[in-house]
Design a protein around this motif. Structure first.
Motif, mmCIF file in Angstrom:
data_model
loop_
_atom_site.group_PDB
_atom_site.id
_atom_site.type_symbol
_atom_site.label_atom_id
_atom_site.label_comp_id
_atom_site.label_asym_id
_atom_site.label_seq_id
_atom_site.Cartn_x
_atom_site.Cartn_y
_atom_site.Cartn_z
ATOM 1 N N MET A 224 -16.797 43.949 27.457
ATOM 2 C CA MET A 224 -17.988 43.145 27.364
ATOM 3 C C MET A 224 -19.211 44.034 27.143
ATOM 4 S SD MET A 224 -19.512 40.221 29.887
ATOM 5 C CE MET A 224 -20.094 41.232 31.208
ATOM 6 N N LYS A 225 -19.256 45.158 27.806
ATOM 7 C CA LYS A 225 -20.413 46.043 27.699
ATOM 8 C C LYS A 225 -20.640 46.471 26.251
ATOM 9 C CE LYS A 225 -22.275 50.387 29.315
ATOM 10 N NZ LYS A 225 -22.020 51.626 30.042
ATOM 11 N N LYS A 226 -19.562 46.870 25.561
ATOM 12 C CA LYS A 226 -19.701 47.307 24.171
ATOM 13 C C LYS A 226 -20.217 46.168 23.301
ATOM 14 C CE LYS A 226 -17.341 49.455 20.250
ATOM 15 N NZ LYS A 226 -18.317 48.902 19.353
ATOM 16 N N GLY A 227 -19.716 44.964 23.520
ATOM 17 C CA GLY A 227 -20.169 43.822 22.734
ATOM 18 C C GLY A 227 -21.641 43.535 22.928
ATOM 19 N N ILE A 228 -22.115 43.615 24.159
ATOM 20 C CA ILE A 228 -23.545 43.399 24.437
ATOM 21 C C ILE A 228 -24.376 44.510 23.806
ATOM 22 C CG2 ILE A 228 -25.291 43.325 26.262
ATOM 23 C CD1 ILE A 228 -23.169 41.888 27.994
ATOM 24 N N GLU A 229 -23.905 45.752 23.921
ATOM 25 C CA GLU A 229 -24.625 46.873 23.302
ATOM 26 C C GLU A 229 -24.677 46.717 21.788
ATOM 27 O OE1 GLU A 229 -22.434 50.194 24.817
ATOM 28 O OE2 GLU A 229 -23.542 50.212 26.717
ATOM 29 N N ASP A 230 -23.562 46.284 21.190
ATOM 30 C CA ASP A 230 -23.533 46.072 19.736
ATOM 31 C C ASP A 230 -24.511 44.970 19.334
ATOM 32 O OD1 ASP A 230 -21.616 48.047 19.587
ATOM 33 O OD2 ASP A 230 -19.940 46.667 19.259
ATOM 34 N N LEU A 231 -24.577 43.897 20.119
ATOM 35 C CA LEU A 231 -25.540 42.832 19.827
ATOM 36 C C LEU A 231 -26.972 43.353 19.921
ATOM 37 C CD1 LEU A 231 -23.957 39.790 21.688
ATOM 38 C CD2 LEU A 231 -24.215 40.066 19.213
ATOM 39 N N GLU B 101 -16.255 43.200 18.981
ATOM 40 C CA GLU B 101 -16.719 43.001 20.356
ATOM 41 C C GLU B 101 -17.952 42.109 20.410
ATOM 42 O OE1 GLU B 101 -14.381 46.797 20.135
ATOM 43 O OE2 GLU B 101 -16.011 45.957 18.966
ATOM 44 N N ALA B 102 -18.882 42.299 19.478
ATOM 45 C CA ALA B 102 -20.090 41.464 19.436
ATOM 46 C C ALA B 102 -19.740 40.011 19.137
ATOM 47 C CB ALA B 102 -21.072 42.000 18.397
ATOM 48 N N TRP B 103 -18.810 39.793 18.223
ATOM 49 C CA TRP B 103 -18.385 38.420 17.926
ATOM 50 C C TRP B 103 -17.733 37.786 19.148
ATOM 51 C CZ3 TRP B 103 -20.544 36.069 14.154
ATOM 52 C CH2 TRP B 103 -20.831 36.704 12.948
#
Length: 81
Positions: free
Chosen positions: A1-8, A16-18
């Motif tokens: 989740m952390k990587k997805g939030i950082e990517d966003l 991960e963002a998707w």
């Protein structure tokens, strides 16, 4: 989740963002974590990204990612009780 939030945060449309965008409502409800800049139409966006990477495996990879997301959401909801 952390990587997805950082990517966003960086404006990157990664797998991960998707996934974080797909699960934004449940993640926010279970954890109180705000999801900044969630991507629009995340289900089709994730599928399109996977199809561009490898069209032959896009469907099975999409379903596998969604199963992992649902499992994460359920665990997060259990932990927040």
């Amino acid at each position: 989740m952390k990587k997805g939030i950082e990517d966003l945060d960086r404006g990157e449309a990664t797998v991960e963002a998707w996934l974080v965008s797909i699960g934004a409502c449940r993640i926010r409800a279970a954890s109180g974590i705000e999801i900044p800049g969630a991507l629009a139409e995340p289900e089709s966006g994730l599928y399109d990204l996977l199809a561009r990477e490898d069209s032959d495996s896009a469907h099975s990879r999409y379903n596998a990612f969604l199963r992992r997301l649902v499992s994460f959401e359920r665990a997060l909801e259990c932990a927040s009780r």
